[in-house]
Scaffold this active site. Structure first.
Site, PDB file in Angstrom:
ATOM      1  N   GLU A  26       8.190 -12.402 -22.180  1.00 22.12           N
ATOM      2  CA  GLU A  26       7.828 -11.230 -21.685  1.00 22.12           C
ATOM      3  C   GLU A  26       7.016 -10.577 -22.284  1.00 22.12           C
ATOM      4  OE1 GLU A  26       8.498  -9.388 -19.022  1.00 22.12           O
ATOM      5  OE2 GLU A  26       7.989  -7.450 -19.617  1.00 22.12           O
ATOM      6  N   ARG A  29       1.595   1.295  -5.503  1.00 23.70           N
ATOM      7  CA  ARG A  29       1.252   0.710  -5.027  1.00 23.70           C
ATOM      8  C   ARG A  29       0.009  -0.430  -4.413  1.00 23.70           C
ATOM      9  NH1 ARG A  29       6.178   0.862  -2.333  1.00 23.70           N
ATOM     10  NH2 ARG A  29       4.990  -0.294  -0.934  1.00 23.70           N
ATOM     11  N   GLU A  70      -1.254  -8.609 -18.496  1.00 25.55           N
ATOM     12  CA  GLU A  70      -0.891  -7.282 -17.941  1.00 25.55           C
ATOM     13  C   GLU A  70      -1.796  -6.437 -17.980  1.00 25.55           C
ATOM     14  OE1 GLU A  70       3.389  -6.378 -17.151  1.00 25.55           O
ATOM     15  OE2 GLU A  70       2.530  -6.807 -14.735  1.00 25.55           O
ATOM     16  N   LYS A  76       3.483  -8.722 -20.494  1.00 24.22           N
ATOM     17  CA  LYS A  76       3.048  -7.381 -20.887  1.00 24.22           C
ATOM     18  C   LYS A  76       1.726  -8.005 -21.148  1.00 24.22           C
ATOM     19  CE  LYS A  76       5.137  -6.249 -18.731  1.00 24.22           C
ATOM     20  NZ  LYS A  76       6.376  -6.286 -18.480  1.00 24.22           N
ATOM     21  N   CYS A 111       1.195  -0.989   0.092  1.00 22.80           N
ATOM     22  CA  CYS A 111      -0.273  -0.005   0.116  1.00 22.80           C
ATOM     23  C   CYS A 111       0.751   1.527  -0.291  1.00 22.80           C
ATOM     24  CB  CYS A 111      -0.498  -0.457   1.556  1.00 22.80           C
ATOM     25  SG  CYS A 111      -1.968  -1.366   1.220  1.00 22.80           S
ATOM     26  N   TRP A 162      -4.159  -1.814  -1.755  1.00 20.54           N
ATOM     27  CA  TRP A 162      -4.069  -2.805  -2.109  1.00 20.54           C
ATOM     28  C   TRP A 162      -4.416  -3.958  -1.284  1.00 20.54           C
ATOM     29  CZ3 TRP A 162      -1.149  -7.569  -2.456  1.00 20.54           C
ATOM     30  CH2 TRP A 162      -1.418  -8.658  -4.333  1.00 20.54           C
ATOM     31  N   LYS A 170       2.213  -2.525  -7.628  1.00 25.07           N
ATOM     32  CA  LYS A 170       3.834  -1.784  -8.333  1.00 25.07           C
ATOM     33  C   LYS A 170       3.986  -2.599  -7.857  1.00 25.07           C
ATOM     34  CE  LYS A 170       6.879  -0.683 -11.802  1.00 25.07           C
ATOM     35  NZ  LYS A 170       6.777  -0.964 -12.632  1.00 25.07           N
ATOM     36  N   ASN A 177       1.435  -0.901   5.851  1.00 26.53           N
ATOM     37  CA  ASN A 177       1.380  -1.185   4.647  1.00 26.53           C
ATOM     38  C   ASN A 177       2.459  -2.786   4.909  1.00 26.53           C
ATOM     39  OD1 ASN A 177       2.288  -2.008   1.947  1.00 26.53           O
ATOM     40  ND2 ASN A 177       4.211  -0.913   2.821  1.00 26.53           N
ATOM     41  N   GLY A 178       1.891  -3.506   4.490  1.00 25.76           N
ATOM     42  CA  GLY A 178       2.708  -5.482   5.211  1.00 25.76           C
ATOM     43  C   GLY A 178       1.691  -6.197   5.301  1.00 25.76           C
ATOM     44  N   HIS A 184       5.405 -29.407 -29.631  1.00 22.10           N
ATOM     45  CA  HIS A 184       5.681 -30.628 -28.320  1.00 22.10           C
ATOM     46  C   HIS A 184       4.121 -30.517 -27.727  1.00 22.10           C
ATOM     47  CE1 HIS A 184       9.198 -32.549 -28.922  1.00 22.10           C
ATOM     48  NE2 HIS A 184      10.140 -31.453 -29.337  1.00 22.10           N
TER      49      HIS A 184
END
Ligand code: AGP
Length: 613
Positions: free
Chosen positions: A485, A27, A492, A489, A2, A74, A608, A100-101, A508
């Site tokens: 990647e 965040r 996301e 991207k 957060c 978050w 993020k 935060n945490g 395969h």
């Protein structure tokens, strides 16, 4: 995961806090809130959604006061709702906490506090802190209210466990803000008659670039005229403020509609800045341990997400140039698997933020096994850099878009530099070969400036394919991680289904998902595997795929015959080509997301910095 911002000064704190929260939205952004100390009582405003919603609510409530704190959330414990939004209060409503945490023992504490008569209003772990401070205030003694609060916070810290950073306001101590850091980020900004507490520097960079980076276990006590830092032992410490060279404009969009687009265009500069210090820094990092380097037998790379893909590229580099076997692990896996104990191992943690809990956890495990540790990181003063033996900084400036772009190419560039310096130091590369590779590396910023010029081709192409259900990315060797990647991207930012594979692997199994019109992006520079990529193009086209070849001018002639569309990238040496090949895939993700109307810089469900496990 957060964002926290606190202000104490002579002005109304509300605009400072709202503005700071906007800078911290990367965040987390599922709800936000502020508490302002107004005429001896705390006025709290909270809203579900982004900071813009809070701003509207704050305009209506119109709180005013020169001491305040704010939070953008978050969710970890409890759904995103107004009740679960921060700040949280104690029973009296006189203490507010933003956090935060994760408080790992919050259920035990909650039960205990409940039996003591405390009543909870939310489902969060955070609220426990507010009640615990309230409880502890009854059991400490001091001459002033400020000392009382600090003592109660110290006692609280001794009782809670987990990774946390939090800020506290008490109605009885106007002009005082207390901040705590333990394994989650917390910094102090020192201004002129105003001071800030925040999860990250951009929150207050507009007002000051003088920063104190708190260490785990430290408490910051902020007043209008200064800040005091108390160590774990309660004694006053005198940390040296660091002057941050990023200006506010660097941290803002610079005229682009989205941070993601700006950051794609930042890449030539980001790579140049990263390389500027490479020779000196790697020389220092590696030079210090020449003896140990010769005996280095294993390298473990640990990272998450995009940084993991950079690690995969790094494996090719280190094995090629330094001849040292490399394993690459997702940090969340490394932490919980059996890793044999070897004294001759170097663990390299790659992270943009330096605050990713999984990466920090894996790094700590590597340390506990006696490995030497190196961080490749973008954020000065971050937890990871303070946990590692040494750090190489990617100097790509703040990356705000949740989807990483410039940090990725800076990380690959750093891995390349590390590999050739390592190879040079351990005798695997002759001086001549090293000089040639180094020269090629120094030409990379220029090639990158060319690569970012062709947004148009990709933009135009996306008009045709943006509605596809599924996208496939294929590459081989050092371009295989770029395929991964490219897919990440796109997922996301556009929420489309996308997968990356090693091109040799599709027969395969994965080829079965290719259907009529499925866009397949082939990363096929004109190298020793070009012919094999041509065959993969044929195989996909035969199944009806819409094949897009990402190649250089040399490859374009043949690629045209087997692909529906060719995207040209500038030529670099085989091993540097992936840094350029990823650029059209970044534009692709951006433009598909834009055409689909997605929230590009803050995609749904993401944040993020993932500071929880
Ligand atoms: C990248 O686009 C993602 N947002 C994500 O995968 C990210 O790379 C990952 O969470 C690791 O973050 P870090 O580099 O800050 O450690």
């Amino acid at each position: 995961m957060c964002g926290i911002i606190g202000y104490v000064g002579n002005n109304n704190s509300v605009p400072y806090i709202i503005d700071g929260l906007k800078k911290l939205e990367y965040r987390g952004y599922d709800s936000a809130g502020i508490s302002i100390l107004q005429n001896g009582s705390l006025v709290t405003v909270r809203a579900v959604g982004k900071v813009a919603e809070l701003e509207k609510a704050a305009l209506l409530a119109n709180p005013k006061g020169s001491t305040g704190i704010g939070h953008t959330r978050w969710a970890t414990h409890g759904k995103p709702s107004e009740e679960n939004s921060h700040p949280h209060t104690d029973c009296s409503g006189d203490i507010v906490v933003v956090h935060n945490g994760i408080i790992e023992n919050y259920l035990t504490l909650r039960d205990k506090l409940h039996s003591l008569g405390h009543r909870f209003k939310s489902e969060t772990d955070t609220e426990v802190i507010a009640h615990l401070i309230e409880e502890n205030l009854k059991h400490v003694s001091a001459e002033t209210d400020a000392e009382l609060l600090i003592k109660a916070v110290q006692k609280t810290n001794a009782e809670i466990s987990g990774a946390f950073a939090y800020g506290v306001l008490w109605a009885r101590t106007p002009g005082l803000l207390v901040g705590v850091k333990n394994q989650s980020p917390m910094v102090v900004g020192l201004g002129e008659n105003e001071n800030f507490l925040a999860s990250d520097v951009p929150a207050f960079l507009k007002h000051t670039n003088k920063v104190l980076f708190l260490e785990d276990g430290e408490i910051a006590v902020l007043r209008v005229d200064g800040a005091t830092v108390l160590g774990k032992d309660g004694k006053v410490k005198k940390p040296k403020p660091v002057k941050i060279s990023w200006d506010q404009q660097t941290a803002e969009k610079g005229g682009y509609p989205h941070f993601m687009l700006k950051e794609i265009y930042d890449q030539p500069q980001a790579i140049e800045d990263t390389l500027r210090t490479a020779r000196a820094d790697f020389g220092k990092i590696l030079g210090l341990n020449t003896e140990a380097l010769r005996g280095l037998q294993n390298i473990h790379i640990i990272a998450c997400g995009t940084a993991y893909h950079a690690g995969l590229v790094g494996k090719y580099y280190i094995e090629q140039f330094a001849g040292i076997p490399v394993s690459v692990d997702l940090a969340s896996e490394y932490k919980y698997r059996t890793v044999p104990h070897r004294v001759d191992t170097l663990a390299i943690a790659i992270s943009q933020s330096g605050e990713t809990a999984d990466t920090i956890g894996a790094l700590k495990k590597a340390k506990s096994l006696g490995f030497r540790t190196l961080a490749i990181c973008n954020v000065l003063g971050s937890t990871l850099t303070r946990t590692c033996d040494s750090t190489f900084f990617t100097h790509c400036g703040p990356e705000i878009s949740v989807a990483s772009t410039k940090a990725f190419t800076s990380q690959i560039t750093s891995m390349y530099a590390l590999a050739i310096f390592l190879g040079n130091a351990n005798g695997n590369l002759s001086q001549n070969v090293f000089d040639k590779l180094y020269k090629e590396l120094m030409a990379l910023p220029k090639a990158m400036s060319e690569a970012v010029k062709d947004e148009y081709t990709v933009r135009h192409l996306t008009r045709k394919i943006y509605k596809a259900d599924r996208f496939i990315f294929l590459g081989r060797n050092v371009n295989f991680p770029i395929a991964l990647e490219g897919a990440l991207k796109l997922k996301e930012v556009s929420y489309r289904s996308a997968e990356g594979f090693a091109a040799g692997e599709i027969k395969h199994g994965p080829i079965s998902i290719i259907d009529k019109g499925t866009p397949v992006f082939m990363l096929m520079p004109y190298d020793s595997l070009f012919e094999k990529m041509l065959s993969a193009c044929q195989e996909c086209r035969a199944r009806g795929a819409f094949v897009v070849a990402v190649t250089t001018e040399q490859g374009a002639k043949q690629a045209k015959d087997v692909a529906d569309k060719v995207i040209l990238v500038p030529q670099a040496s085989d091993f540097l080509q992936p840094v350029l090949n990823v650029v059209p895939l970044q534009f692709l993700a951006y433009w598909i997301a834009k055409r689909l109307g997605c929230d590009i810089d803050q995609p749904r469900n993401l944040a993020k910095s993932v500071t929880v496990e």
